[in-house]
Design a protein around this motif. Structure first.
Motif, PDB file in Angstrom:
ATOM      1  N   VAL A 253      49.720  14.438  22.436  1.00  0.00           N
ATOM      2  CA  VAL A 253      49.725  14.989  24.376  1.00  0.00           C
ATOM      3  C   VAL A 253      49.581  14.391  25.064  1.00  0.00           C
ATOM      4  O   VAL A 253      48.192  14.184  25.418  1.00  0.00           O
ATOM      5  N   GLU A 273      58.959  25.785  22.591  1.00  0.00           N
ATOM      6  CA  GLU A 273      58.481  24.266  22.255  1.00  0.00           C
ATOM      7  C   GLU A 273      56.869  25.313  22.746  1.00  0.00           C
ATOM      8  O   GLU A 273      55.834  24.373  22.675  1.00  0.00           O
ATOM      9  N   ASP A 277      52.581  25.552  21.377  1.00  0.00           N
ATOM     10  CA  ASP A 277      51.886  24.580  22.085  1.00  0.00           C
ATOM     11  C   ASP A 277      51.279  25.115  22.267  1.00  0.00           C
ATOM     12  O   ASP A 277      49.780  25.335  22.289  1.00  0.00           O
TER      13      ASP A 277
END
Length: 310
Positions: A253, A273, A277
């Motif tokens: 990331v 997504e 996250d």
């Protein structure tokens, strides 16, 4: 009459150029996000009345003074935290100044000129240009009037995942001014090339809707900016944010530091997504001994709004 103002927040992407041999000292990039917002109701009054976070009152008074307003009634409905990487001071000053001028029946200057009158855009024009255009912005370099080099709409489905760790705030306006003006900044040709190529890749990625390229470009800009400021902030990121960025990279990331932080962010393809996250970002914070808030924001592909009602 009443003015209703709403702005997004500016996330700083870093500098694509700094302190070399061009005829400018700083060239910056930034994103405008819809959350967190600044929203307020503004009226003229015969005295000063204010309801909102106390830390914003100095900005309210400054906007009123520069606009030539003797009294006001300002109620803040919501606001990003100050000195946390969201460019809040610029958004508050510009939106209230424009509202005061409109309530007085006066035509305000262009946003870029107003920013200079308010003492903004001394080192970065990203917040001012984001206020006006929204989306993704690159200024054409400072000092001087902030001028857009690139303005792009971001893919509307992309989402920013923003971490706000519970650590010390970023620099105040005065602290930043002391650092930026008093230090004799130098930058190597290789680092400038790294930053500028990163900015080009970032802009091209946004224009083509290629998130992988955009993030790689952002990573280059962030690294070059971090190298430039490493002696001030203790590494490529500020303090514990170095640990946070390193831990995130283990999960592949890319985290960017907005201005002096502590806000950090990444960009993902869509809301689904982004929701996934949030837990990952909280886990990453926990792994390096930090706690804090994680929020999701769509890009704001339009600027601030000032609406006169009543």
């Amino acid at each position: 009459m009443r003015a209703e103002v709403e702005t997004g927040s500016r996330l700083h992407g870093g500098f694509y150029y700094a302190a070399g041999d061009w005829n400018v000292r700083w060239g910056s990039i930034g994103f405008y996000v819809d959350n967190p917002k600044f929203r307020a109701a503004v009226e003229l009054s015969d005295r000063e009345q204010y309801r909102g976070p106390q830390e914003l009152l100095e900005y309210v008074k400054k906007a009123a003074k520069v606009a030539g307003v003797q009294g006001f009634n300002v109620e803040v409905h919501e606001s990003p935290p100050i000195h946390r990487g969201f460019g809040t001071g610029t958004q508050v000053l510009l939106s209230l100044y424009m509202a005061f001028k409109a309530l007085k029946g006066e035509q305000p200057e262009a946003v870029e000129e107003a920013a200079l009158k308010l003492g903004r855009s001394r080192h970065s024009g990203a917040g001012t240009l984001a206020f006006k255009y929204g989306g993704f912005v690159m200024d054409a370099g400072l000092p001087g009037r902030p001028t857009p080099l690139v303005t792009l709409k971001m893919p509307s489905e992309w989402r920013f995942v923003i971490i706000i760790p519970k650590i010390e705030r970023g620099l105040t306006d005065e602290e930043e001014e002391s650092i930026m003006e008093k230090r004799q900044w130098g930058n190597s040709e290789s680092n400038i090339a790294f930053m500028t190529s990163g900015a080009l890749r970032l802009a091209a990625g946004i224009a083509r809707g290629d998130l992988d390229d955009a993030l790689e470009g952002l990573r280059f800009v962030q690294r070059g900016t971090g190298i430039l400021f490493a002696s001030v902030q203790g590494g490529e990121y500020r303090g514990k944010l170095n640990d946070l960025a390193a831990e995130a990279w283990r999960s592949r990331v890319i985290l960017a530091q907005s201005s002096w932080g502590p806000a950090m962010y990444t960009i993902v393809e869509n809301e689904y997504e982004a929701q996934g996250d949030v837990m990952l970002m909280k886990e990453i914070m926990s792994n390096v001994g930090l706690s804090g808030e994680v929020i999701i924001s769509p890009p704001r592909n339009y600027g601030a709004s000032i609406k006169i009602v009543g």
